[in-house]
Design an enzyme around this catalytic site. Structure first.
Site, PDB file in Angstrom:
ATOM      1  N   LYS A   1     -19.758  18.248  -4.887  1.00 27.28           N
ATOM      2  CA  LYS A   1     -20.330  18.964  -3.748  1.00 27.28           C
ATOM      3  C   LYS A   1     -19.222  19.643  -2.935  1.00 27.28           C
ATOM      4  O   LYS A   1     -19.396  20.754  -2.432  1.00 27.28           O
ATOM      5  CB  LYS A   1     -21.134  17.992  -2.879  1.00 27.28           C
ATOM      6  N   SER A   2     -18.082  18.966  -2.833  1.00 25.40           N
ATOM      7  CA  SER A   2     -16.974  19.521  -2.053  1.00 25.40           C
ATOM      8  C   SER A   2     -16.475  20.830  -2.656  1.00 25.40           C
ATOM      9  O   SER A   2     -16.272  21.824  -1.947  1.00 25.40           O
ATOM     10  CB  SER A   2     -15.836  18.502  -1.971  1.00 25.40           C
TER      11      SER A   2
ATOM     12  N   ARG B   1     -16.880  25.039  -1.240  1.00 24.51           N
ATOM     13  CA  ARG B   1     -15.711  25.916  -1.127  1.00 24.51           C
ATOM     14  C   ARG B   1     -15.853  27.146  -2.020  1.00 24.51           C
ATOM     15  O   ARG B   1     -15.520  28.267  -1.589  1.00 24.51           O
ATOM     16  CB  ARG B   1     -14.442  25.125  -1.500  1.00 24.51           C
TER      17      ARG B   1
ATOM     18  N   GLY C   1     -22.049  18.370   7.672  1.00 24.51           N
ATOM     19  CA  GLY C   1     -20.840  18.557   8.466  1.00 24.51           C
ATOM     20  C   GLY C   1     -19.908  19.561   7.837  1.00 24.51           C
ATOM     21  O   GLY C   1     -19.246  20.338   8.538  1.00 24.51           O
TER      22      GLY C   1
ATOM     23  N   GLN D   1     -11.982  18.626   7.255  1.00 25.87           N
ATOM     24  CA  GLN D   1     -12.889  19.771   7.203  1.00 25.87           C
ATOM     25  C   GLN D   1     -12.428  20.897   8.124  1.00 25.87           C
ATOM     26  O   GLN D   1     -12.662  22.079   7.826  1.00 25.87           O
ATOM     27  CB  GLN D   1     -14.304  19.332   7.562  1.00 25.87           C
TER      28      GLN D   1
ATOM     29  N   SER E   1      -7.758  12.168   4.649  1.00 19.55           N
ATOM     30  CA  SER E   1      -8.529  12.873   3.618  1.00 19.55           C
ATOM     31  C   SER E   1      -7.775  14.095   3.093  1.00 19.55           C
ATOM     32  O   SER E   1      -8.359  15.127   2.788  1.00 19.55           O
ATOM     33  CB  SER E   1      -9.904  13.296   4.149  1.00 19.55           C
TER      34      SER E   1
ATOM     35  N   ASP F   1     -15.653   8.589   1.538  1.00 16.95           N
ATOM     36  CA  ASP F   1     -16.963   8.603   0.890  1.00 16.95           C
ATOM     37  C   ASP F   1     -17.172   7.411  -0.046  1.00 16.95           C
ATOM     38  O   ASP F   1     -18.304   7.129  -0.447  1.00 16.95           O
ATOM     39  CB  ASP F   1     -17.155   9.900   0.112  1.00 16.95           C
TER      40      ASP F   1
ATOM     41  N   LYS G   1     -20.204   9.754  10.642  1.00 15.21           N
ATOM     42  CA  LYS G   1     -20.729  10.438   9.461  1.00 15.21           C
ATOM     43  C   LYS G   1     -22.240  10.639   9.649  1.00 15.21           C
ATOM     44  O   LYS G   1     -22.747  10.691  10.771  1.00 15.21           O
ATOM     45  CB  LYS G   1     -20.414   9.607   8.210  1.00 15.21           C
TER      46      LYS G   1
ATOM     47  N   LYS H   1     -29.617  14.988  -0.129  1.00 11.11           N
ATOM     48  CA  LYS H   1     -28.502  15.620   0.565  1.00 11.11           C
ATOM     49  C   LYS H   1     -27.384  15.987  -0.397  1.00 11.11           C
ATOM     50  O   LYS H   1     -26.761  17.042  -0.256  1.00 11.11           O
ATOM     51  CB  LYS H   1     -27.973  14.691   1.656  1.00 11.11           C
TER      52      LYS H   1
END
Length: 408
Positions: free
Chosen positions: A20-21, A25, A89, A161, A187, A290, A317, A389
């Site tokens: 998902k990350s 992007r 987020g 982020q 992170s 996570d 979160k 999600k």
């Protein structure tokens, strides 16, 4: 949706959903490119949908078809945009600087706990760089003006982020910029992922070090270039099945890059450190937040006390994830203690069944489902639909591996 899961081991092969990350992007980068990009192997989810819709509101065209996203980049940025970030987020914190760099007057909104999640680094830094906010916190929030290049001083212990958001936006500015960290970057692997993703679209970001802290040099006037690429599998989602294996299941996970820079690949080393005897662990999760829900499940079966530390950010979160994870596992027979920045797990032989409040948190749903495979009685998960999600097909994959459940 409530789901009742019956104890059973998982056996078979599953393809990890796409990261998902990386998907966030790449979709944003493609939307900023001059031309058409094709991004394959994208797992649809609520978070990815709101990011795609956000870029469309800013002037891009995004077409999703069977896991392939065809993105026509923005030619003329929207003058005004209404953007719903859902509960994501990442979407909120990535889109704010991107919209500002495009000069779009944007109003951003969100749901559940998203309006409570901080955006202070932006509201503090941006006014001196040409962008104002009304109000100064909470959602909805409207930003006006056009982001200018310059030096951005950001604390590293809130969320990477914010670093990613600036990395996406600052190449669009005319002049050069620098992002300086005023405290260690938590992170950091997510910042590394951003640099890797943007390189595919022709954007160059240089990392250096000053006083032991990373700084990022970003040339202005760069142009995003369209490309054809694929999203690699997600180690944070695969981690649930790897943990299930440590508890007795036999799941082979495919669609993963063994050379990935994803921080959540650490799950493999953590499980290896436990060994066949399930030795206890102490894990610093500053770079891998996570993994906390599934690590709490894994730690419950280690022979002794296991501990998760440096986890304070988990309180902001999708849920207060520390408290909610502890409550969820304790409700089914766990022995988990939550502190301000840690969790401790005492050994249990098995979970005992019961009911879990997911706290609207997708990762708690999946962790509870894996916990149920090592329970001596059924586990009912309230709010199981929240897997949408990030991993909508989770229960389909769970069933294909022999997981037994019914929807109540």
């Amino acid at each position: 949706m409530d789901v009742k899961i019956y104890p059973s081991k998982l056996i078979g092969t599953v393809s990890a959903p796409s990261s998902k990350s990386y998907s966030h992007r790449m979709i944003i980068a493609a939307a900023l490119a001059d031309g058409v990009s094709e991004i394959s192997n994208v797992t649809d989810s609520n978070d990815i949908t709101v990011t795609s819709q956000a870029m469309e509101a800013l002037g891009a065209n995004v077409l999703a078809d069977s896991g392939t996203y065809t993105v026509r980049g923005i030619k003329a940025p929207a003058e005004k945009a209404e953007i719903d970030c859902g509960e994501s987020g990442s979407t909120l914190r990535f889109i704010i600087p991107v919209a500002a760099a495009l000069g779009t007057t944007a109003t951003l909104n969100g749901h559940a706990k998203l309006p409570q999640r901080p955006i202070t680094p932006y509201t503090r830094e941006f006014p001196s760089k040409g962008v104002t906010f009304e109000p100064q916190s909470g959602l909805p929030i409207t930003l006006t003006g056009k982001l200018r290049a310059g030096e951005y001083d950001l604390e590293g212990d809130v969320s990477s982020q914010f670093i990613t958001g600036l990395m996406l936006a600052l190449p669009l500015c005319d002049e050069d910029s620098v992002i300086k960290l005023t405290s260690p970057l938590q992170s950091k692997p997510y910042a590394d992922m951003t640099i890797a993703a943007l390189k595919k679209f022709g954007i160059d970001i240089r990392e250096m070090s000053m006083n032991g802290l990373p700084i990022y040099l970003i040339k202005g006037g760069q142009k995003y270039k369209p490309c054809r690429t694929a999203v690699e599998g997600d180690y944070s989602q695969a981690a649930f099945f790897f943990a299930a294996n440590a508890l007795g299941s036999e799941v082979k996970v495919t669609n993963l890059d063994p050379h990935s820079v994803q921080g959540d690949k650490a799950i493999l080393d953590i499980i290896a450190s436990c060994g066949a005897d399930m030795a206890p662990f102490t894990v610093d999760v500053a770079d891998i937040p996570d993994l906390v829900p599934i690590l709490a499940v894994l730690g419950s079966f280690t022979k002794g006390q296991s501990k998760i530390v440096n986890a304070a950010r988990l309180k902001i979160k999708e849920s207060d994830r520390l408290t909610c994870v502890a409550n969820a596992l304790n409700a089914i027979g766990g022995k988990v203690t939550a502190g301000d920045d840690f969790l401790t797990m005492e050994h249990i032989d098995t979970f005992t069944g019961g009911e879990v409040d997911s706290c609207r948190d997708h990762r708690i749903v999946m962790a509870a489902a894996i916990a149920a495979t090592s329970s001596d009685a059924p586990v009912i998960i309230h709010g199981a639909e929240n897997v949408n999600k990030s991993y909508p097909r989770f229960f389909d994959d769970f069933k294909s591996l022999g997981g037994q459940f019914e929807i109540l």
